[in-house]
Enzyme design. Sequence first.
Site, PDB file in Angstrom:
ATOM      1  N   LYS A 165      -3.494   0.494  -6.272  1.00 49.52           N
ATOM      2  CA  LYS A 165      -4.426   1.200  -5.036  1.00 49.52           C
ATOM      3  C   LYS A 165      -5.609   1.091  -5.492  1.00 49.52           C
ATOM      4  O   LYS A 165      -5.828   1.756  -6.671  1.00 49.52           O
ATOM      5  CB  LYS A 165      -3.464   2.304  -4.710  1.00 49.52           C
ATOM      6  CG  LYS A 165      -2.136   2.310  -4.485  1.00 49.52           C
ATOM      7  CD  LYS A 165      -2.180   1.817  -3.071  1.00 49.52           C
ATOM      8  CE  LYS A 165      -0.048   1.701  -3.411  1.00 49.52           C
ATOM      9  NZ  LYS A 165       0.391   1.170  -2.090  1.00 49.52           N
ATOM     10  N   LYS A 167      -5.033  -0.105  -2.302  1.00 48.05           N
ATOM     11  CA  LYS A 167      -4.839  -1.965  -1.302  1.00 48.05           C
ATOM     12  C   LYS A 167      -5.562  -1.950  -0.603  1.00 48.05           C
ATOM     13  O   LYS A 167      -5.803  -3.833  -1.365  1.00 48.05           O
ATOM     14  CB  LYS A 167      -3.583  -1.512  -1.092  1.00 48.05           C
ATOM     15  CG  LYS A 167      -3.567  -0.904   0.519  1.00 48.05           C
ATOM     16  CD  LYS A 167      -2.592  -1.307   1.316  1.00 48.05           C
ATOM     17  CE  LYS A 167      -1.675   0.133   1.387  1.00 48.05           C
ATOM     18  NZ  LYS A 167      -1.127  -0.215   3.039  1.00 48.05           N
ATOM     19  N   ASP A 193      -0.821  -5.310  -3.511  1.00 47.57           N
ATOM     20  CA  ASP A 193      -0.064  -5.029  -2.485  1.00 47.57           C
ATOM     21  C   ASP A 193       0.417  -5.933  -1.196  1.00 47.57           C
ATOM     22  O   ASP A 193      -0.562  -6.706  -1.447  1.00 47.57           O
ATOM     23  CB  ASP A 193      -0.927  -3.833  -1.360  1.00 47.57           C
ATOM     24  CG  ASP A 193      -0.029  -2.764  -0.227  1.00 47.57           C
ATOM     25  OD1 ASP A 193       0.294  -3.376   0.265  1.00 47.57           O
ATOM     26  OD2 ASP A 193      -0.223  -1.601  -1.580  1.00 47.57           O
ATOM     27  N   GLU A 194       1.144  -5.864  -0.301  1.00 47.53           N
ATOM     28  CA  GLU A 194       1.963  -6.322   0.460  1.00 47.53           C
ATOM     29  C   GLU A 194       0.906  -7.117   1.507  1.00 47.53           C
ATOM     30  O   GLU A 194       0.410  -8.581   2.008  1.00 47.53           O
ATOM     31  CB  GLU A 194       3.145  -6.119   1.555  1.00 47.53           C
ATOM     32  CG  GLU A 194       2.625  -5.548   2.520  1.00 47.53           C
ATOM     33  CD  GLU A 194       2.389  -3.436   1.977  1.00 47.53           C
ATOM     34  OE1 GLU A 194       2.674  -2.499   2.880  1.00 47.53           O
ATOM     35  OE2 GLU A 194       2.466  -3.808   0.732  1.00 47.53           O
ATOM     36  N   HIS A 284       8.043  -9.310  -0.871  1.00 46.11           N
ATOM     37  CA  HIS A 284       8.406  -7.429  -0.061  1.00 46.11           C
ATOM     38  C   HIS A 284       8.235  -7.647   0.960  1.00 46.11           C
ATOM     39  O   HIS A 284       8.388  -8.806   1.554  1.00 46.11           O
ATOM     40  CB  HIS A 284       7.034  -7.164  -0.165  1.00 46.11           C
ATOM     41  CG  HIS A 284       6.209  -5.633   0.293  1.00 46.11           C
ATOM     42  ND1 HIS A 284       6.538  -5.812   1.923  1.00 46.11           N
ATOM     43  CD2 HIS A 284       6.033  -5.366  -0.511  1.00 46.11           C
ATOM     44  CE1 HIS A 284       5.684  -4.256   1.252  1.00 46.11           C
ATOM     45  NE2 HIS A 284       6.315  -4.423   0.030  1.00 46.11           N
ATOM     46  N   HIS A 317      12.431  -4.958  -2.545  1.00 50.67           N
ATOM     47  CA  HIS A 317      12.138  -3.695  -2.188  1.00 50.67           C
ATOM     48  C   HIS A 317      13.418  -2.924  -1.342  1.00 50.67           C
ATOM     49  O   HIS A 317      14.115  -3.374  -0.581  1.00 50.67           O
ATOM     50  CB  HIS A 317      10.966  -3.023  -1.273  1.00 50.67           C
ATOM     51  CG  HIS A 317       9.302  -3.420  -2.233  1.00 50.67           C
ATOM     52  ND1 HIS A 317       8.776  -2.576  -2.575  1.00 50.67           N
ATOM     53  CD2 HIS A 317       9.310  -4.932  -2.395  1.00 50.67           C
ATOM     54  CE1 HIS A 317       8.116  -3.296  -3.060  1.00 50.67           C
ATOM     55  NE2 HIS A 317       8.198  -4.274  -3.453  1.00 50.67           N
ATOM     56  N   SER A 369      10.555   1.731  -4.468  1.00 47.93           N
ATOM     57  CA  SER A 369       9.423   2.291  -4.271  1.00 47.93           C
ATOM     58  C   SER A 369       8.536   2.740  -3.430  1.00 47.93           C
ATOM     59  O   SER A 369       9.139   2.906  -1.844  1.00 47.93           O
ATOM     60  CB  SER A 369       8.051   0.804  -4.466  1.00 47.93           C
ATOM     61  OG  SER A 369       7.389   0.263  -2.981  1.00 47.93           O
TER      62      SER A 369
END
EC number: 4.1.1.39
Length: 465
Positions: A165, A167, A193-194, A284, A317, A369
């Site tokens: 982060k 992100k 990050d996605e 993800h 996830h 997460s």
Amino acid sequence: VGFKAGVKDYKLTYYTPEYEVKDTDILAAFRVTPQPGVPPEEAGAAVAAESSTGTWTTVWTDGLTSLDRYKGRCYNIEPVAGEESQFIAYVAYPLDLFEEGSVTNMFTSIVGNVFGFKALRALRLEDLRIPNAYIKTFQGPPHGIQVERDKLNKYGRPLLGCTIKPKLGLSAKNYGRAVYECLRGGLDFTKDDENVNSQPFMRWRDRFLFCAEAIYKSQAETGEIKGHYLNATAGTCEEMMKRAVFARELGVPIVMHDYLTGGFTANTTLAHYCRDNGLLLHIHRAMHAVIDRQKNHGMHFRVLAKALRMSGGDHIHAGTVVGKLEGEREITLGFVDLLRDDFIEKDRSRGIYFTQDWVSLPGVLPVASGGIHVWHMPALTEIFGDDSVLQFGGGTLGHPWGNAPGAVANRVALEACVKARNEGRDLAVEGNEIIREASKWSPELAAACEVWKEIKFEFEAMDTL
């Protein structure tokens, strides 16, 4: 028999309570909310018809095929406890309706058209039973849990991750620096990050290079194998594959994909490439809540999880049970077991409607997460067990002393919990005490404990909408 035109009730053809399900059938459990005045049998039959061979009127060409062989059948209907106008309709689909090895085709058939059906107020796919014969047409996860542990040489504990982060907005070099600090401090993985793909402030190739540098530097210094989930998700399949190939050329261990926004066709393509080239694949689930959050309509996440195990991914996830994102414990553990185990018994208390045998598909590591930190570590170790990835984004980078100490704090907390568990202590009861003891000899952990001492994300469950 002459052809008889006109509209007739679906239930005359598609509601067959006497049907004996076959081992090769795909079975679906739908939560159906019919419009007022529509009887349950008709609504259940309508779902079976519209997701297999039926259309709204009898057609002349029905006579050119064998409906008995190809039609979906609603074979059982049961009321939902505590809901007046809802019931579970069980539908059996003959295997011949589906293309081999295509999750895309399976979903297009089963959930493609029927969810907009006028006779239903709402429809939710709660679970699927995938037969052995169909499972054997899929490669599944590129490597699976055991092969991953062997590649990483890490056993007997959950793996630790961290999403970098902020992100969006970091330059590639600063991003790589954050990756290095986290890995150097003791994490096993860091993560794109996605929504980090290839934006103007950080193009994918620059990011891949700086992250690879961070991985190799931290590996050399710690003597452990490290990884960073390089997000290969892109606007086209060709571009996605280009990124995966570049990751392989850099020699990194793992890439990442957003499987719902990227699509199952892209995901399965990438999974095949990853197996052929020794890359692990982190998945993800961005966009899942659009599909699975409403209790009455859409699809439960356990169905998306099963689909991912067929399409392919080594991590996915799966909610936390304790952090900022919702997930009821038993239900979450139900689909966590669906991801990891070879065989899962039907158990309605955990939301598992069918016994599922995965034959020889490898398992997927569930990733916890979302809003978790060191005080959650005992609960996470207890709930998820060894075969999981615990991912602390803010819970690492939010440490008052910086990223590396944040990573140290998480690693110390994890090792303390695993050690206590192996000594037979009860993490559920003594969790806070275990963390406090460990923080006495780790100033990094003590500082983390101080920052997050009383944070709890407690809201009522959302599933009551």
